[in-house]
Design a protein around this motif. Structure first.
Motif, PDB file in Angstrom:
ATOM      1  N   GLY A  84       1.603   8.346  -3.344  1.00 42.80           N
ATOM      2  CA  GLY A  84       0.829   7.917  -2.175  1.00 42.80           C
ATOM      3  C   GLY A  84       0.600   9.030  -1.173  1.00 42.80           C
ATOM      4  N   ALA A  85       0.254   8.619   0.045  1.00 40.13           N
ATOM      5  CA  ALA A  85      -0.227   9.565   1.062  1.00 40.13           C
ATOM      6  C   ALA A  85       0.862  10.522   1.532  1.00 40.13           C
ATOM      7  N   GLY A  86       2.113  10.113   1.436  1.00 42.15           N
ATOM      8  CA  GLY A  86       3.154  10.962   2.019  1.00 42.15           C
ATOM      9  C   GLY A  86       3.712  12.019   1.081  1.00 42.15           C
ATOM     10  N   THR A  87       3.161  12.138  -0.132  1.00 44.72           N
ATOM     11  CA  THR A  87       3.753  13.061  -1.101  1.00 44.72           C
ATOM     12  C   THR A  87       3.620  14.511  -0.658  1.00 44.72           C
TER      13      THR A  87
ATOM     14  N   GLY B 107       4.271   5.004   8.229  1.00 42.62           N
ATOM     15  CA  GLY B 107       5.131   6.086   7.770  1.00 42.62           C
ATOM     16  C   GLY B 107       5.822   5.726   6.468  1.00 42.62           C
ATOM     17  N   ILE B 108       6.424   6.734   5.867  1.00 46.70           N
ATOM     18  CA  ILE B 108       7.008   6.596   4.528  1.00 46.70           C
ATOM     19  C   ILE B 108       8.123   5.550   4.524  1.00 46.70           C
ATOM     20  N   LEU B 109       9.064   5.691   5.460  1.00 48.45           N
ATOM     21  CA  LEU B 109      10.240   4.812   5.432  1.00 48.45           C
ATOM     22  C   LEU B 109       9.854   3.355   5.692  1.00 48.45           C
TER      23      LEU B 109
ATOM     24  N   GLY C 253       2.733  -2.495   3.433  1.00 46.62           N
ATOM     25  CA  GLY C 253       2.667  -1.070   3.736  1.00 46.62           C
ATOM     26  C   GLY C 253       1.659  -0.731   4.822  1.00 46.62           C
ATOM     27  N   GLU C 254       1.331   0.539   4.833  1.00 44.07           N
ATOM     28  CA  GLU C 254       0.492   1.091   5.905  1.00 44.07           C
ATOM     29  C   GLU C 254      -0.929   0.524   5.872  1.00 44.07           C
ATOM     30  N   GLY C 255      -1.500   0.434   4.679  1.00 45.75           N
ATOM     31  CA  GLY C 255      -2.887  -0.022   4.574  1.00 45.75           C
ATOM     32  C   GLY C 255      -3.064  -1.451   5.033  1.00 45.75           C
TER      33      GLY C 255
ATOM     34  N   LEU D 256      -0.418  -0.418 -10.862  1.00 46.58           N
ATOM     35  CA  LEU D 256      -1.726   0.173 -11.133  1.00 46.58           C
ATOM     36  C   LEU D 256      -2.052   1.176 -10.042  1.00 46.58           C
ATOM     37  N   GLU D 257      -2.251   2.410 -10.417  1.00 42.84           N
ATOM     38  CA  GLU D 257      -2.504   3.467  -9.424  1.00 42.84           C
ATOM     39  C   GLU D 257      -3.832   4.151  -9.780  1.00 42.84           C
ATOM     40  N   ARG D 258      -4.721   4.248  -8.785  1.00 47.44           N
ATOM     41  CA  ARG D 258      -6.045   4.818  -9.057  1.00 47.44           C
ATOM     42  C   ARG D 258      -5.975   6.336  -9.307  1.00 47.44           C
TER      43      ARG D 258
ATOM     44  N   PRO E 132       4.738   4.793  -1.092  1.00 50.82           N
ATOM     45  CA  PRO E 132       6.086   4.276  -0.829  1.00 50.82           C
ATOM     46  C   PRO E 132       6.186   2.747  -0.891  1.00 50.82           C
ATOM     47  N   ALA E 133       5.179   2.036  -0.394  1.00 55.16           N
ATOM     48  CA  ALA E 133       5.254   0.565  -0.399  1.00 55.16           C
ATOM     49  C   ALA E 133       5.219   0.035  -1.828  1.00 55.16           C
ATOM     50  N   GLY E 134       4.253   0.521  -2.633  1.00 56.69           N
ATOM     51  CA  GLY E 134       4.129   0.058  -4.010  1.00 56.69           C
ATOM     52  C   GLY E 134       5.308   0.522  -4.859  1.00 56.69           C
TER      53      GLY E 134
ATOM     54  N   GLY F 234       7.517  14.700   4.860  1.00 62.69           N
ATOM     55  CA  GLY F 234       8.522  13.795   4.307  1.00 62.69           C
ATOM     56  C   GLY F 234       9.533  13.343   5.339  1.00 62.69           C
ATOM     57  N   LYS F 235       9.058  13.203   6.571  1.00 61.97           N
ATOM     58  CA  LYS F 235       9.962  12.675   7.619  1.00 61.97           C
ATOM     59  C   LYS F 235      10.347  11.263   7.252  1.00 61.97           C
ATOM     60  N   LEU F 236      11.608  10.930   7.469  1.00 61.48           N
ATOM     61  CA  LEU F 236      12.059   9.617   7.026  1.00 61.48           C
ATOM     62  C   LEU F 236      12.702   8.827   8.153  1.00 61.48           C
TER      63      LEU F 236
ATOM     64  N   ASP G 187     -13.067   1.630  -0.193  1.00 62.33           N
ATOM     65  CA  ASP G 187     -13.813   0.784  -1.124  1.00 62.33           C
ATOM     66  C   ASP G 187     -13.045  -0.507  -1.420  1.00 62.33           C
ATOM     67  N   THR G 188     -11.720  -0.402  -1.491  1.00 61.07           N
ATOM     68  CA  THR G 188     -10.902  -1.589  -1.796  1.00 61.07           C
ATOM     69  C   THR G 188     -10.897  -2.552  -0.601  1.00 61.07           C
ATOM     70  N   PHE G 189     -10.841  -2.001   0.611  1.00 62.71           N
ATOM     71  CA  PHE G 189     -10.953  -2.869   1.797  1.00 62.71           C
ATOM     72  C   PHE G 189     -12.288  -3.633   1.767  1.00 62.71           C
TER      73      PHE G 189
HETATM   74  C1  LIG Z   1      -0.587  14.785   4.904  1.00 65.80           C
HETATM   75  C2  LIG Z   1       0.230  13.582   5.305  1.00 65.80           C
HETATM   76  C3  LIG Z   1       1.480  13.790   5.874  1.00 65.80           C
HETATM   77  C4  LIG Z   1       2.269  12.704   6.221  1.00 65.80           C
HETATM   78  N1  LIG Z   1       3.533  12.946   6.705  1.00 65.80           N
HETATM   79  C5  LIG Z   1       4.370  11.920   6.883  1.00 65.80           C
HETATM   80  C6  LIG Z   1       5.725  12.139   7.208  1.00 65.80           C
HETATM   81  O1  LIG Z   1       6.193  13.271   7.311  1.00 65.80           O
HETATM   82  N2  LIG Z   1       6.521  11.055   7.411  1.00 65.80           N
HETATM   83  C7  LIG Z   1       6.040   9.787   7.301  1.00 65.80           C
HETATM   84  O2  LIG Z   1       6.811   8.835   7.502  1.00 65.80           O
HETATM   85  N3  LIG Z   1       4.760   9.548   6.980  1.00 65.80           N
HETATM   86  C8  LIG Z   1       3.914  10.573   6.750  1.00 65.80           C
HETATM   87  N4  LIG Z   1       2.627  10.327   6.397  1.00 65.80           N
HETATM   88  C9  LIG Z   1       2.176   8.928   6.322  1.00 65.80           C
HETATM   89  C10 LIG Z   1       2.705   8.282   5.060  1.00 65.80           C
HETATM   90  O3  LIG Z   1       2.318   9.058   3.983  1.00 65.80           O
HETATM   91  C11 LIG Z   1       2.170   6.875   4.927  1.00 65.80           C
HETATM   92  O4  LIG Z   1       2.579   6.139   6.045  1.00 65.80           O
HETATM   93  C12 LIG Z   1       2.721   6.200   3.680  1.00 65.80           C
HETATM   94  O5  LIG Z   1       2.433   6.957   2.535  1.00 65.80           O
HETATM   95  C13 LIG Z   1       2.123   4.809   3.536  1.00 65.80           C
HETATM   96  O6  LIG Z   1       2.604   4.247   2.356  1.00 65.80           O
HETATM   97  P1  LIG Z   1       1.820   3.123   1.568  1.00 65.80           P
HETATM   98  O7  LIG Z   1       2.554   2.900   0.316  1.00 65.80           O
HETATM   99  O8  LIG Z   1       1.590   1.967   2.458  1.00 65.80           O
HETATM  100  O9  LIG Z   1       0.369   3.728   1.262  1.00 65.80           O
HETATM  101  P2  LIG Z   1      -0.050   5.068   0.533  1.00 65.80           P
HETATM  102  O10 LIG Z   1       1.043   6.034   0.523  1.00 65.80           O
HETATM  103  O11 LIG Z   1      -1.341   5.463   1.123  1.00 65.80           O
HETATM  104  O12 LIG Z   1      -0.280   4.626  -0.984  1.00 65.80           O
HETATM  105  C14 LIG Z   1      -1.351   3.831  -1.380  1.00 65.80           C
HETATM  106  C15 LIG Z   1      -1.637   4.092  -2.863  1.00 65.80           C
HETATM  107  O13 LIG Z   1      -2.542   3.097  -3.328  1.00 65.80           O
HETATM  108  C16 LIG Z   1      -3.448   3.681  -4.237  1.00 65.80           C
HETATM  109  N5  LIG Z   1      -4.638   2.842  -4.276  1.00 65.80           N
HETATM  110  C17 LIG Z   1      -5.491   2.572  -3.247  1.00 65.80           C
HETATM  111  N6  LIG Z   1      -6.470   1.736  -3.650  1.00 65.80           N
HETATM  112  C18 LIG Z   1      -6.242   1.473  -4.957  1.00 65.80           C
HETATM  113  C19 LIG Z   1      -6.942   0.701  -5.915  1.00 65.80           C
HETATM  114  N7  LIG Z   1      -8.049   0.042  -5.625  1.00 65.80           N
HETATM  115  N8  LIG Z   1      -6.452   0.648  -7.176  1.00 65.80           N
HETATM  116  C20 LIG Z   1      -5.310   1.340  -7.528  1.00 65.80           C
HETATM  117  N9  LIG Z   1      -4.626   2.100  -6.634  1.00 65.80           N
HETATM  118  C21 LIG Z   1      -5.088   2.162  -5.366  1.00 65.80           C
HETATM  119  C22 LIG Z   1      -3.686   5.066  -3.654  1.00 65.80           C
HETATM  120  O14 LIG Z   1      -4.145   5.964  -4.638  1.00 65.80           O
HETATM  121  C23 LIG Z   1      -2.313   5.436  -3.099  1.00 65.80           C
HETATM  122  O15 LIG Z   1      -1.542   6.186  -4.025  1.00 65.80           O
HETATM  123  C24 LIG Z   1       1.794  11.379   6.040  1.00 65.80           C
HETATM  124  C25 LIG Z   1       0.525  11.169   5.500  1.00 65.80           C
HETATM  125  C26 LIG Z   1      -0.257  12.252   5.126  1.00 65.80           C
HETATM  126  C27 LIG Z   1      -1.615  12.011   4.532  1.00 65.80           C
END
Ligand SMILES: Cc1cc2nc3c(=O)[nH]c(=O)nc-3n(C[C@H](O)[C@H](O)[C@H](O)COP(=O)(O)OP(=O)(O)OC[C@H]3O[C@@H](n4cnc5c(N)ncnc54)[C@H](O)[C@@H]3O)c2cc1C
Length: 534
Positions: free
Chosen positions: A159-162, A513-515, A505-507, A125-127, A106-108, A166-168, A268-270
């Motif tokens: 990302g992780a929330g797919t 969370g997604i929103l 974002g989260e990382g 760029l997505e791994r 969601p952040a990217g 999908g709570k928003l 690994d990226t951290f």
């Molecule tokens: C099973 C599950 C259920 C969830 N349910 C909910 C929910 O209902 N509601 C909610 O709000 N949140 C939920 N979450 C949390 C939510 O998914 C995360 O808070 C949110 O996705 C964080 O978004 P982000 O973009 O910061 O990171 P992420 O969604 O983690 O995306 C990071 C992306 O970066 C990519 N990446 C990482 N390192 C590299 C690299 N070196 N090179 C290229 N690409 C890289 C990864 O492949 C990944 O696609 C859930 C998470 C999980 C795992």
């Protein structure tokens, strides 16, 4: 527009009752009410014999100024805020190298979308793989126990929330109405329109997949480029300024503006960022188990005789207990009518989480029951110590589960009574590849076990039968939020010590969370847009 808050109607009200009620409440004639926009609709189930819908409404009126004047002392009547998103800057011919975004969660995704909509033609760029291919890999893991470390619940398009509930909803302060922009973009991409107004919106896994695909097409149509299976293995920093990235395939890409939207599982990226001297800090997060009850048990407690009414979605809950050992135990990412999922991204480790479909029709309710931990007390050995802590307990869970990705589990009654479980009762666990029953007391640090053991009977005072003996606990839940913060300046949103690097974002530790991750992505896109055009 006029905003009317706290407008209440009974659960089973007729469709016309809304319009009729507004006319009566505002004392206006039929012809004066031009348009009704439901901004928010919540359910008030505090009195089970009189469940209400509570509306916040934006109304277009013929005599708006006059009506506002008549109700100027009424705190539930006001001018509706302007919710439209305003771009902060547009790209120009001398905007320089195109911005690069690492990660398409969601952040990217939203950083990329706003940059694309502002004319910057970003490169994402997505791994992991594109979402349909990723879905096959993820379901392959769940069904057959074959883990692809680059394509799974954590990594890949969306990302992780797919694969989630999908709570928003989110607790973030949002004076600029960024959340509205996020929800509107989701709706444009095919999410149900109700997410714009229900108080706890959610999309559900299968719908999220097609939403993500449509958003990808939008970014590409606007001149953005997206590359899957392109893992960033290194970043180039020259004299405190980002100059580019190196990919796993050996390619170098130059940029002066790099968005780090890598999520909480890119260990690994951290490590690479730490080696490159980017300012990182260890961050607090939580650990625990998933808990499963029949959804009907939760519905009965929350809705009484209205349980099962199609006007009410499957009920959720939020619980917290401050344990006598000083730890806080709370419910996390509750998924009504959903399933517990295998959320590992590294071989030889087991991680649980939860998801549901839009309908939330599965038999069980599940939630994380987690305990807060901090670097000061629990993992004091540097910025990456939280990751080592997670790995330790995820490996233990793998072993306790029989070393083939089954999760270790225990019945709630046995966990409280401190005896191992050997046979499932009335609740069938939803986790695949499978659950190995036994004794969870070795699956987490002692303080966490004690705190959870104390909390479950206490939670049963809020939700009747929450300590149901046949309910199931599975473990371990370790990816509740990032164990690391990639610290950034509050005003420029750039890393503390590397210019042109935008952690988000989260990382990065700026969302949960997604929103909130999506909103944070918008903020860094704006920071880049302002930085490259002024
Ligand atoms: C099973 C599950 C259920 C969830 N349910 C909910 C929910 O209902 N509601 C909610 O709000 N949140 C939920 N979450 C949390 C939510 O998914 C995360 O808070 C949110 O996705 C964080 O978004 P982000 O973009 O910061 O990171 P992420 O969604 O983690 O995306 C990071 C992306 O970066 C990519 N990446 C990482 N390192 C590299 C690299 N070196 N090179 C290229 N690409 C890289 C990864 O492949 C990944 O696609 C859930 C998470 C999980 C795992």
């Amino acid at each position: 527009m006029l905003r009317l808050r706290e407008f209440k109607l009974p659960l089973e009200h007729a469709e016309e009752a809304l319009r009729a009620g507004i006319l009566e409440r505002l004392e206006i004639p039929e012809g004066d009410l031009i348009r009704i926009i439901i901004f928010r609709r919540a359910v008030d189930a505090r009195r089970l014999n009189a469940i209400l819908f509570v509306y916040t409404l934006d109304l277009e009126l013929r005599q708006e100024a006059e009506t506002l004047k008549r109700f100027e002392k009424d705190r539930n009547v006001d001018v509706a805020p302007d919710l439209r998103y305003k771009f902060v800057a547009r790209a120009s011919a001398n905007s320089g190298l195109r911005p690069v975004v690492i990660g398409m969660g969601p952040a990217g995704l939203f950083a990329g979308l706003i940059l694309a909509q502002s004319g910057f033609g970003p490169l994402i760029l997505e791994r992991g793989k594109e979402v349909r291919e990723r879905t096959k890999d993820t379901f392959g893991f769940w069904r057959k126990g074959i883990l692809n470390p680059e394509s799974n619940v954590q990594f890949g398009e969306g990302g992780a929330g797919t694969f989630s509930d999908g709570k928003l909803h989110s607790q973030i302060k949002d004076r600029k109405h960024y959340a509205r922009k996020v929800l509107s973009e989701f709706v444009k991409a095919g999410a149900p329109a109700e997410i714009l107004y229900v108080s706890k919106p959610h999309i559900g896994t299968f719908r999220l997949v097609s939403v993500v695909e449509k958003m990808r097409a939008t970014i590409q149509a606007l001149g953005g480029e997206i590359r899957f299976e392109n893992r960033v293995d290194d970043i180039e920093i020259d004299d405190g300024q980002v100059r580019g990235v190196n990919l796993a395939n050996g390619e170098h890409i130059a940029t002066d503006h790099l968005v780090l939207a890598i999520g909480h599982s890119a260990r690994d990226t951290f490590a690479m960022l730490h080696r490159r001297g980017v300012h990182l800090e260890a961050k607090a997060f939580s650990i625990g188990f998933r808990i499963e009850h029949p959804q009907s048990l939760i519905d009965r407690d929350r809705y009484g005789s209205h349980a099962g009414n199609p006007l009410l979605s499957a009920a959720d809950y939020k619980l917290v207990h401050h344990a006598s050992n000083g730890r806080s135990v709370y419910s996390f990412c509750m998924c009504p009518g959903g399933t517990v999922v295998a959320a590992a991204s590294e071989p030889g480790r087991v991680v649980t989480n939860g998801m549901s479909q839009h309908s939330r029709k599965e038999r069980n309710a599940n939630s994380g029951i987690v305990v807060g931990i901090t670097p000061e007390v629990d993992y004091p050995d540097g910025p990456l110590a939280g990751i080592a802590f997670q790995r330790h307990w995820e490996t233990r869970a793998f072993e306790l589960g029989g070393s083939h990705y089954h999760a270790p589990g225990q019945l709630i009654g046995d966990f409280i009574a401190q005896r191992p479980s050997s046979k499932f009762g009335s609740v069938v666990p939803s986790y695949t590849p499978g659950v190995k029953l036994g004794d969870l007391s070795q699956a987490l640090p002692r303080f966490a076990i004690e705190a959870i053991r104390e909390a479950l009977p206490v939670f049963a005072r809020t939700i009747k039968h929450y300590d149901l003996p046949d309910g199931i606990l599975t473990g371990v839940e370790t990816r509740t939020s990032s164990p690391v913060r990639i610290k950034r300046h509050a005003d420029t949103l750039q890393s503390m010590n590397v210019k042109g690097l935008y952690p988000t974002g989260e990382g990065a530790g700026y969302a949960g969370g997604i929103l909130s991750a999506a909103v944070d992505g918008i903020k860094v896109a704006e920071a880049i847009a302002l930085n490259t055009t002024t």
